[in-house]
Design a protein around this motif. Sequence first.
Motif, PDB file in Angstrom:
ATOM      1  N   LEU A  81     -45.779  -4.047 -53.898  1.00 23.14           N
ATOM      2  CA  LEU A  81     -45.169  -3.771 -52.540  1.00 23.14           C
ATOM      3  C   LEU A  81     -46.167  -3.292 -51.596  1.00 23.14           C
ATOM      4  CD1 LEU A  81     -41.804  -2.175 -53.517  1.00 23.14           C
ATOM      5  CD2 LEU A  81     -42.276  -4.379 -53.108  1.00 23.14           C
ATOM      6  N   ASP A  82     -47.128  -2.369 -51.986  1.00 24.10           N
ATOM      7  CA  ASP A  82     -48.399  -1.864 -51.072  1.00 24.10           C
ATOM      8  C   ASP A  82     -49.109  -3.060 -50.690  1.00 24.10           C
ATOM      9  OD1 ASP A  82     -47.505   0.544 -51.761  1.00 24.10           O
ATOM     10  OD2 ASP A  82     -48.768   1.148 -52.964  1.00 24.10           O
ATOM     11  N   ASP A  83     -49.399  -4.079 -51.673  1.00 26.93           N
ATOM     12  CA  ASP A  83     -50.319  -5.106 -51.385  1.00 26.93           C
ATOM     13  C   ASP A  83     -49.483  -5.988 -50.016  1.00 26.93           C
ATOM     14  OD1 ASP A  83     -52.176  -4.693 -53.287  1.00 26.93           O
ATOM     15  OD2 ASP A  83     -51.563  -6.084 -54.521  1.00 26.93           O
ATOM     16  N   ALA A  84     -48.175  -6.361 -50.460  1.00 26.78           N
ATOM     17  CA  ALA A  84     -47.333  -6.766 -49.316  1.00 26.78           C
ATOM     18  C   ALA A  84     -47.405  -6.083 -48.012  1.00 26.78           C
ATOM     19  CB  ALA A  84     -45.883  -6.994 -49.816  1.00 26.78           C
ATOM     20  N   ASP A  85     -47.376  -4.742 -48.084  1.00 29.66           N
ATOM     21  CA  ASP A  85     -47.642  -4.144 -46.977  1.00 29.66           C
ATOM     22  C   ASP A  85     -48.918  -4.379 -46.009  1.00 29.66           C
ATOM     23  OD1 ASP A  85     -45.014  -2.718 -46.603  1.00 29.66           O
ATOM     24  OD2 ASP A  85     -45.713  -1.023 -48.103  1.00 29.66           O
ATOM     25  N   ARG A  86     -50.042  -4.300 -46.884  1.00 28.45           N
ATOM     26  CA  ARG A  86     -51.262  -4.738 -46.265  1.00 28.45           C
ATOM     27  C   ARG A  86     -51.405  -6.064 -45.527  1.00 28.45           C
ATOM     28  NH1 ARG A  86     -55.707  -4.731 -49.163  1.00 28.45           N
ATOM     29  NH2 ARG A  86     -54.562  -5.181 -51.002  1.00 28.45           N
ATOM     30  N   MET A 123     -41.409 -11.831 -51.357  1.00 28.11           N
ATOM     31  CA  MET A 123     -40.971 -12.637 -50.167  1.00 28.11           C
ATOM     32  C   MET A 123     -39.847 -12.004 -49.311  1.00 28.11           C
ATOM     33  SD  MET A 123     -39.733 -16.433 -49.605  1.00 28.11           S
ATOM     34  CE  MET A 123     -38.291 -16.264 -50.505  1.00 28.11           C
ATOM     35  N   PHE A 124     -38.915 -11.405 -49.942  1.00 23.70           N
ATOM     36  CA  PHE A 124     -37.756 -10.726 -49.433  1.00 23.70           C
ATOM     37  C   PHE A 124     -38.198  -9.541 -48.684  1.00 23.70           C
ATOM     38  CE2 PHE A 124     -34.656  -7.361 -49.433  1.00 23.70           C
ATOM     39  CZ  PHE A 124     -33.550  -7.999 -48.663  1.00 23.70           C
ATOM     40  N   ARG A 126     -38.889  -8.711 -44.348  1.00 19.85           N
ATOM     41  CA  ARG A 126     -38.161  -7.624 -43.875  1.00 19.85           C
ATOM     42  C   ARG A 126     -39.296  -6.401 -43.046  1.00 19.85           C
ATOM     43  NH1 ARG A 126     -33.219  -8.828 -42.914  1.00 19.85           N
ATOM     44  NH2 ARG A 126     -31.839  -8.011 -44.439  1.00 19.85           N
ATOM     45  N   LYS A 127     -40.448  -6.868 -43.444  1.00 12.92           N
ATOM     46  CA  LYS A 127     -41.425  -5.587 -42.983  1.00 12.92           C
ATOM     47  C   LYS A 127     -42.349  -6.512 -41.830  1.00 12.92           C
ATOM     48  CE  LYS A 127     -41.433  -2.391 -45.576  1.00 12.92           C
ATOM     49  NZ  LYS A 127     -41.869  -0.730 -45.296  1.00 12.92           N
ATOM     50  N   GLY A 128     -41.659  -7.800 -41.471  1.00 14.47           N
ATOM     51  CA  GLY A 128     -42.186  -8.524 -40.412  1.00 14.47           C
ATOM     52  C   GLY A 128     -43.506  -9.397 -40.791  1.00 14.47           C
ATOM     53  N   TYR A 141     -33.995 -18.816 -45.581  1.00  7.98           N
ATOM     54  CA  TYR A 141     -33.726 -17.577 -44.549  1.00  7.98           C
ATOM     55  C   TYR A 141     -34.896 -16.877 -44.431  1.00  7.98           C
ATOM     56  CZ  TYR A 141     -31.613 -13.856 -42.294  1.00  7.98           C
ATOM     57  OH  TYR A 141     -31.090 -12.670 -41.181  1.00  7.98           O
ATOM     58  N   HIS A 142     -35.554 -16.366 -45.486  1.00  4.40           N
ATOM     59  CA  HIS A 142     -36.590 -15.559 -45.719  1.00  4.40           C
ATOM     60  C   HIS A 142     -38.109 -16.215 -45.404  1.00  4.40           C
ATOM     61  CE1 HIS A 142     -33.537 -12.787 -46.971  1.00  4.40           C
ATOM     62  NE2 HIS A 142     -34.191 -12.019 -46.376  1.00  4.40           N
TER      63      HIS A 142
END
Length: 146
Positions: free
Chosen positions: A77-82, A101-102, A106-108, A126-127
């Motif tokens: 999740l931290d990697d996805a945030d970056r 992916m979801f 959701r984090k844009g 959708y995502h």
Amino acid sequence: MPTIDYHRAACMKKLFISGPILGMEKQQDYRQTITAIANKLDLEIIDPWKRERVLYNGTEECWWDKVPTFEFIQRDLDDADRCDIMVVYLPIISAGACMEMFYAKRKGKHIIVVSPNKCLSPWIVYHSDIIIQSFDELEEALNKFL
């Protein structure tokens, strides 16, 4: 000694590679394909497989029962945030890849799904920002977000 352009490095867009691992532990070559395309476009790669592959030897049943779940998932999740862009390879449906992916959507984050499957779940559609069927289309899809 090579010079590092810190401004350029800070401005590079980051691409997260997501895809199935469980059941495909020995079939992770797609990550090299994505990396090669992303490198041509000067994208920084975030690939959790490089960090986690030691856990996925494919020989022990239910190995994940021995992994601290919170830390294991939180790192992804931290990697996805970056990241700025997530490329999700789905030759088969993967719970982990779909959850990444979801979360990223959701984090844009921009989501590109690569899947030869013609009938994807409405949740995946959708995502996703772009759905392509092969890596031959990936460079063009990535350029839409650069």
